[in-house]
Design a protein around this motif. Structure first.
Motif, mmCIF file in Angstrom:
data_model
loop_
_atom_site.group_PDB
_atom_site.id
_atom_site.type_symbol
_atom_site.label_atom_id
_atom_site.label_comp_id
_atom_site.label_asym_id
_atom_site.label_seq_id
_atom_site.Cartn_x
_atom_site.Cartn_y
_atom_site.Cartn_z
ATOM 1 N N ASN A 135 0.859 -1.184 0.000
ATOM 2 C CA ASN A 135 0.000 0.000 0.000
ATOM 3 C C ASN A 135 0.899 1.240 0.000
ATOM 4 O OD1 ASN A 135 -2.292 -1.560 0.137
ATOM 5 N ND2 ASN A 135 -2.651 -1.223 2.313
ATOM 6 N N GLN B 103 -3.328 2.086 6.605
ATOM 7 C CA GLN B 103 -2.346 1.028 6.341
ATOM 8 C C GLN B 103 -1.489 1.425 5.135
ATOM 9 O OE1 GLN B 103 -4.651 -2.565 5.932
ATOM 10 N NE2 GLN B 103 -5.487 -2.414 7.986
ATOM 11 N N ASP C 64 2.364 1.519 3.590
ATOM 12 C CA ASP C 64 3.735 1.005 3.702
ATOM 13 C C ASP C 64 4.774 2.099 3.488
ATOM 14 O OD1 ASP C 64 3.256 -1.878 4.111
ATOM 15 O OD2 ASP C 64 2.321 -1.763 2.144
ATOM 16 N N THR D 43 3.801 7.383 7.777
ATOM 17 C CA THR D 43 4.739 6.292 7.507
ATOM 18 C C THR D 43 6.041 6.897 7.012
ATOM 19 O OG1 THR D 43 5.037 4.181 6.328
ATOM 20 C CG2 THR D 43 4.058 5.994 5.085
#
Length: 360
Positions: A182, A300, A302, A328
């Motif tokens: 993702n 979510q 990455d 992230t």
């Protein structure tokens, strides 16, 4: 162990005032040339498609001057144009595609020449011609298309080629298939597109041509609807002029009469307060667009990936990173990378790592 086969790929990338050509040996660019075309050169053509013979002349010059044996070509790869919405992938250039591009059925843009030029070379040489991830790649979720007007639906028009290429590179860095990741990818160039990549599909993205999202060096981006309506009916502009203001004369062009991002930064560094405000507003708008896709991906994420020509400005990317890194880690894949991206996509087909698709 047998040696890896070497593939030779000619890459063609037509822009509004340039024709870029490269020869790749597998994933390594061994020759490159950019031909520039003045508005004077192009003004006699009534349509983009009419430029095909004119542009082909420069391909012939490239091949002749570099003394390239065209019979070594395993494929010709070209930038894709304005076609009907299609899934991401590598598409063989066929009759239906050429007809849609010549007629400009889905719009007129210099990139429409890519497949036409590639097909002309492939016919002479006897090798296949492909396009990869054109701007009309459409993988949006249905709810992402809805607006407050049933008669207006959001469109997927974005920098699919570079976004997909940068995403796959970061996936390789993570040691995972792109389809298992993702990402939020921001391509920042003449236009700015920010896409939410969920397991190999761009499920939401702004229309970076004439739709929404951050303003950019050339495009207006999202505008207050009421004020835009007032401007449209002010009597100052006709339909074509408004469209040009949105797609070509917005953003930095409107504020500074130049689309040069580097010049904006230099002016800011000299103490130009308007330039500083616009520079910081670009950071702000891009960061907002990135952060909203944290919700698209249910938190979510990455990686966030910053790519495109503006990603070469380390201060700019550092300021964006500061605003978005709570989501992230941020990866920087600077530059446009269009030639390499096209070569890598077609190389994957030649190596049978990816299946080619048919445009129907």
């Amino acid at each position: 162990m047998s040696e890896e086969r070497t593939f030779h790929i000619l890459v063609i990338n037509p822009g509004s005032t340039s024709t870029k050509l490269s020869l790749f040996r597998n994933d390594r660019e061994v020759l490159h040339q950019t031909w520039s075309h003045s508005m004077e050169d192009l003004k006699g053509f009534r349509s983009v498609a009419e430029q095909a013979d004119f542009r082909s002349h420069f391909i012939d010059r490239f091949l002749g001057q570099k003394e390239i044996d065209v019979h070594i070509f395993d494929a010709v790869a070209a930038r894709g144009g304005l076609l009907k919405p299609i899934e991401s992938g590598v598409y063989s250039v066929n009759r239906r595609m050429r007809e849609d591009l010549v007629s400009a059925r889905f719009g007129e843009h210099a990139s429409n020449l890519g497949a036409l030029l590639a097909w002309a070379v492939s016919e002479k040489v006897g090798c296949p011609a492909f396009i990869a991830d054109p701007v009309v790649v459409d993988e949006m979720e249905e709810m992402a298309r809805l607006t407050g007007f049933p008669e207006i639906r959001r469109k997927s028009i974005f920098h699919a080629l570079n976004q997909k290429s940068a995403a796959r590179e970061v996936a390789r860095m993570l040691g995972k298939p792109y389809e298992d990741c993702n990402f939020i990818v921001a391509h920042m160039g003449g236009g700015i597109s920010v896409g939410a990549h969920r397991r190999g599909r761009v499920v939401d993205v702004n229309n970076a041509l004439d739709g929404d999202g951050p303003f950019s060096p050339e495009r207006a981006g999202s505008l207050p609807a009421g004020q835009l309506v007032e401007l449209c009916f002010s009597g100052k502009y006709d339909r074509e002029e408004i469209f040009r203001k949105v797609t070509e004369r917005g953003g930095l062009v409107a504020h500074r009469e130049s689309n040069n991002f580097k010049e904006l930064k230099e002016a800011k560094d000299r103490g130009d307060n308007q330039a500083r405000l616009i520079y910081e507003a670009l950071v702000y708008k891009v960061s907002q667009e990135i952060c909203k896709h944290g919700a698209t991906l249910n938190g979510q994420v990455d990686r966030i990936i910053l790519t495109g020509g503006m990603a070469m400005d380390t201060l700019f990317t550092r300021m964006i990173r500061k605003r978005v890194q709570h989501l992230t880690q941020v990866e920087i894949i600077p530059g446009e990378r269009e030639m390499l991206s096209l070569a890598l996509a077609v190389l994957a087909v030649l190596r049978k790592e990816m299946e080619q698709k048919e445009y129907v």
